[in-house]
Design an enzyme around this catalytic site. Sequence first.
Site, PDB file in Angstrom:
ATOM      1  N   HIS A 115      -7.259  -0.979   5.559  1.00 49.20           N
ATOM      2  CA  HIS A 115      -7.293  -1.830   6.755  1.00 49.20           C
ATOM      3  C   HIS A 115      -8.703  -1.973   7.350  1.00 49.20           C
ATOM      4  O   HIS A 115      -9.180  -3.073   7.599  1.00 49.20           O
ATOM      5  CB  HIS A 115      -6.373  -1.280   7.841  1.00 49.20           C
ATOM      6  CG  HIS A 115      -4.958  -1.079   7.405  1.00 49.20           C
ATOM      7  ND1 HIS A 115      -4.289  -1.998   6.637  1.00 49.20           N
ATOM      8  CD2 HIS A 115      -4.078  -0.067   7.622  1.00 49.20           C
ATOM      9  CE1 HIS A 115      -3.056  -1.556   6.403  1.00 49.20           C
ATOM     10  NE2 HIS A 115      -2.919  -0.390   6.982  1.00 49.20           N
ATOM     11  N   LYS A 164       0.846  -1.180   0.000  1.00 48.79           N
ATOM     12  CA  LYS A 164       0.000   0.000   0.000  1.00 48.79           C
ATOM     13  C   LYS A 164       0.887   1.237   0.000  1.00 48.79           C
ATOM     14  O   LYS A 164       2.048   1.116   0.425  1.00 48.79           O
ATOM     15  CB  LYS A 164      -0.944  -0.026   1.196  1.00 48.79           C
ATOM     16  CG  LYS A 164      -0.313   0.491   2.497  1.00 48.79           C
ATOM     17  CD  LYS A 164      -1.352   0.851   3.525  1.00 48.79           C
ATOM     18  CE  LYS A 164      -0.785   1.844   4.494  1.00 48.79           C
ATOM     19  NZ  LYS A 164      -1.601   2.240   5.594  1.00 48.79           N
TER      20      LYS A 164
HETATM   21  P1  NAP Z   1      12.048   3.991   1.347  1.00 48.58           P
HETATM   22  O1  NAP Z   1      12.662   3.841   2.703  1.00 48.58           O
HETATM   23  O2  NAP Z   1      12.048   5.345   0.716  1.00 48.58           O
HETATM   24  O3  NAP Z   1      12.798   2.955   0.382  1.00 48.58           O
HETATM   25  C1  NAP Z   1      12.624   2.989  -0.999  1.00 48.58           C
HETATM   26  C2  NAP Z   1      13.518   1.936  -1.627  1.00 48.58           C
HETATM   27  O4  NAP Z   1      13.376   2.015  -3.035  1.00 48.58           O
HETATM   28  C3  NAP Z   1      14.987   2.097  -1.312  1.00 48.58           C
HETATM   29  O5  NAP Z   1      15.579   0.837  -1.164  1.00 48.58           O
HETATM   30  C4  NAP Z   1      15.523   2.791  -2.565  1.00 48.58           C
HETATM   31  O6  NAP Z   1      16.881   2.504  -2.654  1.00 48.58           O
HETATM   32  C5  NAP Z   1      14.685   2.109  -3.642  1.00 48.58           C
HETATM   33  N1  NAP Z   1      14.539   2.878  -4.879  1.00 48.58           N
HETATM   34  C6  NAP Z   1      14.153   4.170  -5.010  1.00 48.58           C
HETATM   35  N2  NAP Z   1      14.147   4.517  -6.308  1.00 48.58           N
HETATM   36  C7  NAP Z   1      14.556   3.431  -7.014  1.00 48.58           C
HETATM   37  C8  NAP Z   1      14.742   3.161  -8.386  1.00 48.58           C
HETATM   38  N3  NAP Z   1      14.562   4.104  -9.338  1.00 48.58           N
HETATM   39  N4  NAP Z   1      15.142   1.935  -8.749  1.00 48.58           N
HETATM   40  C9  NAP Z   1      15.365   0.965  -7.823  1.00 48.58           C
HETATM   41  N5  NAP Z   1      15.193   1.165  -6.502  1.00 48.58           N
HETATM   42  C10 NAP Z   1      14.790   2.383  -6.101  1.00 48.58           C
HETATM   43  O7  NAP Z   1      10.543   3.502   1.318  1.00 48.58           O
HETATM   44  P2  NAP Z   1       9.861   2.389   2.273  1.00 48.58           P
HETATM   45  O8  NAP Z   1       9.381   3.070   3.499  1.00 48.58           O
HETATM   46  O9  NAP Z   1      10.747   1.230   2.399  1.00 48.58           O
HETATM   47  O10 NAP Z   1       8.551   2.032   1.437  1.00 48.58           O
HETATM   48  C11 NAP Z   1       8.572   1.160   0.318  1.00 48.58           C
HETATM   49  C12 NAP Z   1       7.127   0.929  -0.112  1.00 48.58           C
HETATM   50  O11 NAP Z   1       6.411   0.312   0.947  1.00 48.58           O
HETATM   51  C13 NAP Z   1       6.365   2.214  -0.433  1.00 48.58           C
HETATM   52  O12 NAP Z   1       5.425   1.937  -1.439  1.00 48.58           O
HETATM   53  C14 NAP Z   1       5.635   2.518   0.875  1.00 48.58           C
HETATM   54  O13 NAP Z   1       4.476   3.290   0.663  1.00 48.58           O
HETATM   55  C15 NAP Z   1       5.286   1.098   1.312  1.00 48.58           C
HETATM   56  N6  NAP Z   1       5.063   0.948   2.757  1.00 48.58           N
HETATM   57  C16 NAP Z   1       6.068   1.212   3.643  1.00 48.58           C
HETATM   58  C17 NAP Z   1       5.852   1.013   5.003  1.00 48.58           C
HETATM   59  C18 NAP Z   1       6.947   1.261   6.018  1.00 48.58           C
HETATM   60  O14 NAP Z   1       6.740   0.926   7.190  1.00 48.58           O
HETATM   61  N7  NAP Z   1       8.076   1.811   5.641  1.00 48.58           N
HETATM   62  C19 NAP Z   1       4.608   0.556   5.451  1.00 48.58           C
HETATM   63  C20 NAP Z   1       3.603   0.278   4.507  1.00 48.58           C
HETATM   64  C21 NAP Z   1       3.848   0.469   3.172  1.00 48.58           C
HETATM   65  P3  NAP Z   1      17.889   3.375  -3.543  1.00 48.58           P
HETATM   66  O15 NAP Z   1      17.691   4.803  -3.162  1.00 48.58           O
HETATM   67  O16 NAP Z   1      19.230   2.818  -3.175  1.00 48.58           O
HETATM   68  O17 NAP Z   1      17.556   3.108  -4.960  1.00 48.58           O
END
Ligand code: NAP
Length: 484
Positions: free
Chosen positions: A240, A148
């Site tokens: 949710h 999500k």
């Molecule tokens: P994040 O911390 O910003 O991580 C994003 C990831 O994507 C990083 O590993 C980044 O690494 C990679 N990335 C960014 N641009 C890229 C590209 N062009 N090519 C390949 N890799 C790329 O985000 P997150 O919090 O982990 O969230 C990820 C997803 O899960 C999102 O859709 C978010 O809405 C969802 N989500 C997250 C949570 C949570 O608790 N964090 C909860 C529910 C849902 P690099 O910069 O090294 O490329």
Amino acid sequence: MASRVIPVDPFDLVIFGGTGDLARRKILPGLFRRYSSGQMPEGARIIGAARSDLDRAGYQQLVNESIAEFGGAEKSDTAMLAKFLETLDYTPIDAKGEAGWDALSGMVRKDVVQAFYFSVAPSLFGDLAQRLHAHKIATDQSRIVVEKPFGRDLKSAKALNKSLRDHFDESQVYRIDHYLGKETVQNLMAVRFGNVLFEPLWNNHYVDHIQITVAETVGVGGRGAYYDRAGAMRDMVQNHLMQLLCLIAMEPPGQFGADEVRDEKLKVIRALQGVDPHHIVRGQYDAGPNGASYREDAENPRSFTESFIAMKVHINNWRWAGVPFYLRTGKRMKSRTSEIAVVFKDLGHSIFEGDEKRHRNILSIRLQPNEGMDLQVTIKEPGPGGMRLVDVPLDMTFAEALGDSDHEVTDAYERLIMDVIRGNQTLFMRGDEVEAAWAWTDPLINGWEGRNDVPKLYDAGSSGPEDALMLLHREGRKWRELKG
Ligand code: NAP
């Protein structure tokens, strides 16, 4: 009672965004716990992929640190952790460019289960799906996992679905709602459909109303910019709370199969009535002794976004006609509580002289804290003095009742990832469910956005705005107490 661990088939799991917050906090520690439990078989591999220029050793170090920080590794697990780290690999890749794809193609095996976890911004889903296809990495058997938010309205959700379906069949897409992976949520189905006791009472003849609460004590914290564009309705209710509503209200499926369960959930969403704006209360938390106001947290002094929402919802079908479902969720509230409460009707007539109180059976299903359930029943107050009645809970906390420490630590994410490897979509949202949920929420959101409705302020650490209490009070009901 020790839980039975059935190893899954060997797999390659590629985590796009393998260096991000979700991967480090949830996915990788969860996978380590599954490895420790013996569920990950020999030959299973996890491949991190992101733009960061890491090599295998660098990624192993990052994962080692993540597990140390976010849980999963006791001191005695050092040898186990070293073995787990051996299952890891990494390749730098750009979702938006061609760099790294050939290397990934050489790493992923074709003769084991392949899963691709899109733990990246949704704007990259289409690029990943297209390149997996173009570089012939994915097969007809591959699975993709997406997170999500799945769109911010019907139009964007349809576009996202199309970007995935252009390259993958619906049977290959696993849309995660981690609430569905919680032990209690699955138990909700076990209780309803595994006991003779409840199902005959599960209708408008016996149920007065149902409350679904997901209250958090935290504010929007570092997610302010994202949250301010979403609000509680998009962030919590559309996914949710609606999923919980579906599970509590759906008809019994013919069998516990992925499409049978999801067909029944879809019917509930399609039977939801539009909501009268007077039956929706939007709130925003104010500054309090322990923190800043929502507007300060979101860095938007003129924000009209809701950090709280309460609403009364009706389902247009025979089973639930006339039964209100009250939904409530908010940030910076009195306690961290997620609960579904089925409040049964009163007896109507008491045979006990002097007993003025309205006794009600209430089945409450706790998602957090202390996953479990309790059933409020009426008994005689112990001791002399005649037939005085008192309501007491028959309480069951799963970790205590089942005496199995594994239940305390099996997180929703790890359970769901193992379901992906097994190819079981039952606990994942289907594309048509997501679209139906947006089709219901869009007019409500458009309504208050069009009117520029200002959310009611509530004190941080409270149970929400006064108007939310009134939503039930004026009908002679009251919200379940949030225990602080
Ligand atoms: P994040 O911390 O910003 O991580 C994003 C990831 O994507 C990083 O590993 C980044 O690494 C990679 N990335 C960014 N641009 C890229 C590209 N062009 N090519 C390949 N890799 C790329 O985000 P997150 O919090 O982990 O969230 C990820 C997803 O899960 C999102 O859709 C978010 O809405 C969802 N989500 C997250 C949570 C949570 O608790 N964090 C909860 C529910 C849902 P690099 O910069 O090294 O490329």
